[in-house]
Scaffold this motif. Structure first.
Motif, PDB file in Angstrom:
ATOM      1  N   ILE A  92     -11.211  13.336  -3.012  1.00  0.00           N
ATOM      2  CA  ILE A  92     -10.120  13.185  -3.971  1.00  0.00           C
ATOM      3  C   ILE A  92     -10.175  11.762  -4.507  1.00  0.00           C
ATOM      4  O   ILE A  92      -9.975  10.803  -3.766  1.00  0.00           O
ATOM      5  CB  ILE A  92      -8.752  13.456  -3.311  1.00  0.00           C
ATOM      6  CG1 ILE A  92      -8.725  14.885  -2.738  1.00  0.00           C
ATOM      7  CG2 ILE A  92      -7.621  13.228  -4.301  1.00  0.00           C
ATOM      8  CD1 ILE A  92      -7.475  15.203  -1.952  1.00  0.00           C
ATOM      9  N   GLU A  93     -10.483  11.647  -5.791  1.00  0.00           N
ATOM     10  CA  GLU A  93     -10.592  10.317  -6.378  1.00  0.00           C
ATOM     11  C   GLU A  93      -9.237   9.915  -6.932  1.00  0.00           C
ATOM     12  O   GLU A  93      -8.608  10.663  -7.681  1.00  0.00           O
ATOM     13  CB  GLU A  93     -11.663  10.313  -7.472  1.00  0.00           C
ATOM     14  CG  GLU A  93     -12.096   8.903  -7.803  1.00  0.00           C
ATOM     15  CD  GLU A  93     -13.369   8.856  -8.627  1.00  0.00           C
ATOM     16  OE1 GLU A  93     -14.457   9.029  -8.045  1.00  0.00           O
ATOM     17  OE2 GLU A  93     -13.267   8.648  -9.850  1.00  0.00           O
ATOM     18  N   ILE A  94      -8.789   8.742  -6.531  1.00  0.00           N
ATOM     19  CA  ILE A  94      -7.490   8.229  -6.964  1.00  0.00           C
ATOM     20  C   ILE A  94      -7.737   7.160  -8.027  1.00  0.00           C
ATOM     21  O   ILE A  94      -8.449   6.187  -7.765  1.00  0.00           O
ATOM     22  CB  ILE A  94      -6.741   7.603  -5.753  1.00  0.00           C
ATOM     23  CG1 ILE A  94      -6.633   8.606  -4.593  1.00  0.00           C
ATOM     24  CG2 ILE A  94      -5.385   7.074  -6.185  1.00  0.00           C
ATOM     25  CD1 ILE A  94      -5.738   9.779  -4.844  1.00  0.00           C
ATOM     26  N   PRO A  95      -7.149   7.325  -9.209  1.00  0.00           N
ATOM     27  CA  PRO A  95      -7.380   6.328 -10.269  1.00  0.00           C
ATOM     28  C   PRO A  95      -6.899   4.938  -9.835  1.00  0.00           C
ATOM     29  O   PRO A  95      -5.984   4.829  -9.013  1.00  0.00           O
ATOM     30  CB  PRO A  95      -6.542   6.850 -11.431  1.00  0.00           C
ATOM     31  CG  PRO A  95      -6.149   8.238 -11.091  1.00  0.00           C
ATOM     32  CD  PRO A  95      -6.203   8.367  -9.601  1.00  0.00           C
ATOM     33  N   PRO A  96      -7.500   3.899 -10.385  1.00  0.00           N
ATOM     34  CA  PRO A  96      -7.096   2.544 -10.011  1.00  0.00           C
ATOM     35  C   PRO A  96      -5.619   2.305 -10.277  1.00  0.00           C
ATOM     36  O   PRO A  96      -5.066   2.856 -11.244  1.00  0.00           O
ATOM     37  CB  PRO A  96      -7.942   1.642 -10.927  1.00  0.00           C
ATOM     38  CG  PRO A  96      -9.002   2.507 -11.499  1.00  0.00           C
ATOM     39  CD  PRO A  96      -8.535   3.923 -11.426  1.00  0.00           C
ATOM     40  N   HIS A 121       0.831  -1.218   0.000  1.00  0.00           N
ATOM     41  CA  HIS A 121       0.000   0.000   0.000  1.00  0.00           C
ATOM     42  C   HIS A 121       0.861   1.262   0.000  1.00  0.00           C
ATOM     43  O   HIS A 121       0.393   2.321  -0.402  1.00  0.00           O
ATOM     44  CB  HIS A 121      -0.973   0.012   1.187  1.00  0.00           C
ATOM     45  CG  HIS A 121      -0.327   0.287   2.500  1.00  0.00           C
ATOM     46  ND1 HIS A 121       0.390  -0.666   3.189  1.00  0.00           N
ATOM     47  CD2 HIS A 121      -0.263   1.415   3.248  1.00  0.00           C
ATOM     48  CE1 HIS A 121       0.846  -0.129   4.302  1.00  0.00           C
ATOM     49  NE2 HIS A 121       0.475   1.123   4.367  1.00  0.00           N
ATOM     50  N   ARG A 122       2.116   1.139   0.427  1.00  0.00           N
ATOM     51  CA  ARG A 122       2.993   2.308   0.445  1.00  0.00           C
ATOM     52  C   ARG A 122       3.359   2.773  -0.969  1.00  0.00           C
ATOM     53  O   ARG A 122       3.874   3.878  -1.145  1.00  0.00           O
ATOM     54  CB  ARG A 122       4.258   2.012   1.257  1.00  0.00           C
ATOM     55  CG  ARG A 122       4.015   1.732   2.733  1.00  0.00           C
ATOM     56  CD  ARG A 122       3.525   2.964   3.480  1.00  0.00           C
ATOM     57  NE  ARG A 122       4.528   3.978   3.582  1.00  0.00           N
ATOM     58  CZ  ARG A 122       5.288   4.192   4.658  1.00  0.00           C
ATOM     59  NH1 ARG A 122       5.133   3.435   5.736  1.00  0.00           N
ATOM     60  NH2 ARG A 122       6.170   5.156   4.683  1.00  0.00           N
ATOM     61  N   PHE A 123       3.135   1.904  -1.960  1.00  0.00           N
ATOM     62  CA  PHE A 123       3.428   2.260  -3.357  1.00  0.00           C
ATOM     63  C   PHE A 123       2.174   2.694  -4.111  1.00  0.00           C
ATOM     64  O   PHE A 123       2.251   3.050  -5.273  1.00  0.00           O
ATOM     65  CB  PHE A 123       4.092   1.070  -4.064  1.00  0.00           C
ATOM     66  CG  PHE A 123       5.473   0.801  -3.538  1.00  0.00           C
ATOM     67  CD1 PHE A 123       6.584   1.302  -4.202  1.00  0.00           C
ATOM     68  CD2 PHE A 123       5.674   0.075  -2.368  1.00  0.00           C
ATOM     69  CE1 PHE A 123       7.854   1.077  -3.708  1.00  0.00           C
ATOM     70  CE2 PHE A 123       6.937  -0.143  -1.868  1.00  0.00           C
ATOM     71  CZ  PHE A 123       8.041   0.364  -2.538  1.00  0.00           C
ATOM     72  N   HIS A 124       1.026   2.635  -3.452  1.00  0.00           N
ATOM     73  CA  HIS A 124      -0.230   2.999  -4.112  1.00  0.00           C
ATOM     74  C   HIS A 124      -0.357   4.527  -4.157  1.00  0.00           C
ATOM     75  O   HIS A 124      -0.027   5.204  -3.192  1.00  0.00           O
ATOM     76  CB  HIS A 124      -1.424   2.400  -3.363  1.00  0.00           C
ATOM     77  CG  HIS A 124      -2.690   2.432  -4.154  1.00  0.00           C
ATOM     78  ND1 HIS A 124      -3.444   3.573  -4.300  1.00  0.00           N
ATOM     79  CD2 HIS A 124      -3.329   1.467  -4.855  1.00  0.00           C
ATOM     80  CE1 HIS A 124      -4.500   3.295  -5.065  1.00  0.00           C
ATOM     81  NE2 HIS A 124      -4.453   2.025  -5.401  1.00  0.00           N
ATOM     82  N   PRO A 125      -0.839   5.072  -5.294  1.00  0.00           N
ATOM     83  CA  PRO A 125      -0.990   6.539  -5.388  1.00  0.00           C
ATOM     84  C   PRO A 125      -1.873   7.127  -4.279  1.00  0.00           C
ATOM     85  O   PRO A 125      -1.677   8.292  -3.915  1.00  0.00           O
ATOM     86  CB  PRO A 125      -1.620   6.756  -6.772  1.00  0.00           C
ATOM     87  CG  PRO A 125      -1.856   5.420  -7.364  1.00  0.00           C
ATOM     88  CD  PRO A 125      -1.131   4.394  -6.573  1.00  0.00           C
ATOM     89  N   GLN A 126      -2.791   6.354  -3.735  1.00  0.00           N
ATOM     90  CA  GLN A 126      -3.608   6.880  -2.625  1.00  0.00           C
ATOM     91  C   GLN A 126      -2.719   7.206  -1.419  1.00  0.00           C
ATOM     92  O   GLN A 126      -2.824   8.273  -0.811  1.00  0.00           O
ATOM     93  CB  GLN A 126      -4.695   5.888  -2.208  1.00  0.00           C
ATOM     94  CG  GLN A 126      -5.463   6.347  -0.967  1.00  0.00           C
ATOM     95  CD  GLN A 126      -6.625   5.428  -0.624  1.00  0.00           C
ATOM     96  OE1 GLN A 126      -7.652   5.431  -1.284  1.00  0.00           O
ATOM     97  NE2 GLN A 126      -6.474   4.613   0.419  1.00  0.00           N
ATOM     98  N   THR A 127      -1.838   6.269  -1.076  1.00  0.00           N
ATOM     99  CA  THR A 127      -0.953   6.472   0.071  1.00  0.00           C
ATOM    100  C   THR A 127       0.027   7.612  -0.195  1.00  0.00           C
ATOM    101  O   THR A 127       0.269   8.445   0.679  1.00  0.00           O
ATOM    102  CB  THR A 127      -0.171   5.177   0.379  1.00  0.00           C
ATOM    103  OG1 THR A 127      -1.096   4.084   0.407  1.00  0.00           O
ATOM    104  CG2 THR A 127       0.557   5.270   1.706  1.00  0.00           C
ATOM    105  N   LEU A 128       0.558   7.644  -1.424  1.00  0.00           N
ATOM    106  CA  LEU A 128       1.509   8.711  -1.770  1.00  0.00           C
ATOM    107  C   LEU A 128       0.811  10.067  -1.709  1.00  0.00           C
ATOM    108  O   LEU A 128       1.391  11.050  -1.249  1.00  0.00           O
ATOM    109  CB  LEU A 128       2.118   8.453  -3.151  1.00  0.00           C
ATOM    110  CG  LEU A 128       2.904   7.127  -3.263  1.00  0.00           C
ATOM    111  CD1 LEU A 128       3.315   6.857  -4.698  1.00  0.00           C
ATOM    112  CD2 LEU A 128       4.138   7.134  -2.351  1.00  0.00           C
TER     113      LEU A 128
END
Lengths: 334, 334
Positions: free
Chosen positions: B273-277, B122-129
């Motif tokens: 804030i919508e984060i793309p898949p 999850h640390r690499f997911h754009p949501q977390t970033l």
């Protein structure tokens, strides 16, 4: 029509008066220690009489019920005085500062044949009633793990809530909502609590975070504070579903509120239950007034039962003790 | 193209392989103690070689990096063995069972000039970033109070996670995500933790709820369990805004995820804030592979720094001790 007298002219008195006027009950008198303030509010709100002392209002024979909107440390003495004057009493949350005080207050109500209830307006909101219904129907199975948070920034320097001797602090002010909600979901009082707090120089809790353990095995984590941006959320995870509230306590009367629901154990789809706008202050005032016609004075309403108030006050006492002493504290039974 | 070998054929290995294949890195070998199982998965996933022992895979000169997808108690021995075989190591969370083990693993990586990282995808997911970026920008001011919950129902009787000696239990399995998230938000390790747990007959924690206190004054409440319906939420209340995640850790790769943001102190409007898949397993694998070209082996990636892994393992140890001993426990520094 049921006739209210209001003790106090603070923010919550304004909210209550605004919500009640024009409905099925009426406000006939307002009292403040500052007669001019009472007169000003009375005139603005179309209330016939303004008093410069609480005693005068309690002596008004027209007043059937009193709404106690005073600082926390005055809840017990003025609720007891109102009961002795033969008035029904709707007293702002938290009912008192200790469980012993709450028992004394209910005793006075019983002796004088009047109703007494802690004014947790959210308990009269259709969102809360729907949550109770969903839980009763087993929509999320058995509740097992709960997280509730209610915080805001108290940035008014002169506020009474900064003073420990006036019943200030985040737990008594907004944490009591979290305690109330967790108790409602559990259907019983916690057996044991463990709390940690951050204290102001004046000695109030600026932030309190706690774990409440219930006899059923349910565990609730609550947090309340005066140092974060406004938020009030609740998450209830059951063994057959999950329920979450965006706004758990002060639902806006002018727009819908939402319950998020996931039915089932594994990766259930989100179901959003939209609750139409409602004014919970009015619902509370009218619900309370309707009940005063019934005969069982002193027992609290079905929406906010006496036993919950007593257990919640015992829980609040245990939470403060736990935070002060840095150890788990048992909560005494009802 | 970076060449992976995968140790283990469980659910997480399947997920990793499915996400990585066809991308910028490739999987050249799979090992299981059951050669037939390895062969089956290799064939299904189009992986050239299948081994019936972990040793054989580590001896494969084609393999540059190893993904350790074994039960928790095997993370340390096989990561160390892989490092000694000169392979870079991406090891599933939690990296180890104790902080001492984690230090030994990083020591082995350093001695052998290879990279080692704890696989928190999850640390690499754009949501977390994006959450990290928002926090760094001061979108919610200073984080003060955090609630995180990750629970699900572990209803597979033969699962290794039922066994304490295999590193089972809710805290090591999913609570580690909560610890990781709270540490990421705080930017430092907690100073003190207080936990309570419910234990299975086999001796694992079925539910653990804890309060983590940070030197900055931030307080985090985390809950993890094997007895509720699937949920994973996070709420971060700052002194100038609030941030909430509906799905904090296993974001679905096939649909957007959402950050809820309220900027400002009093009654801020909701901003979504919508984060793309995104497939965070692939991002993690490719991020790790890209880094192996750099010279500072043994130090972990910027996305999941070594120091955080060490501090999180120390926190996990302290949480289990606190739950067992029923008292607050200090977390040792890094």
């Amino acid at each position: 029509m049921f006739r209210w007298g209001v003790l106090g002219t603070g923010r919550i008195a304004h909210k209550f008066i605004g919500a009640v006027q024009g409905g099925a009950t009426e406000i006939v008198a307002i009292a403040s220690r500052d007669r001019a303030r009472a007169a000003e509010l009375a005139q603005a709100a179309g209330v016939p009489r303004a008093y410069g002392s609480y005693e005068e209002l309690l002596a008004d024979p027209e007043v059937q019920g009193v709404y106690v909107a005073l600082p926390n440390h005055l809840h017990a003495p003025w609720s007891i005085a109102a009961a002795r004057a033969g008035k029904h009493v709707l007293c702002e949350k938290p009912l008192s500062l200790t469980r012993a005080e709450a028992e004394e207050m209910f005793g006075a109500a019983r002796e004088n044949g009047v109703w007494l209830m802690e004014a947790f307006m959210h308990r009269f909101h259709p969102q809360t009633l729907r949550v109770q219904q969903l839980l009763a129907e087993g929509a999320i199975g058995r509740p097992r793990q709960v997280q509730i948070s209610f915080g805001f920034t108290l940035d008014r320097p002169g506020d009474t809530r900064w003073h420990p001797e006036m019943g200030g602090g985040a737990l008594l002010d907004v944490g009591c909502y979290c305690v109330n909600f967790a108790r409602m979901v559990a259907g019983e009082a916690p057996a044991r609590v463990t709390a940690t707090a951050q204290w102001s120089a004046s000695g109030i809790d600026l932030l309190l975070a706690a774990t409440l353990e219930y006899p059923s095995g349910m565990v609730a984590q609550i947090a309340c504070d005066y140092i974060t941006s406004f938020h009030q959320t609740a998450l209830v995870a059951g063994d057959d579903g999950v329920l979450a509230l965006e706004r758990a306590f002060t639902m806006p009367p002018d727009r819908p509120s939402r319950i998020q629901l996931w039915r089932g154990v594994h990766f259930a789809p989100l179901e959003v239950i939209e609750i139409p706008p409602a004014n919970h202050f009015r619902l509370e005032a009218e619900g309370f007034a309707a009940l005063t016609a019934a005969g069982h004075a002193g027992h609290g309403l079905p929406e906010m039962p006496l036993v919950e108030t007593l257990e919640n006050m015992a829980t609040i006492e245990a939470l403060l003790r736990s935070a002060r002493e840095g150890r788990a504290v048992e909560v005494g039974g009802a």
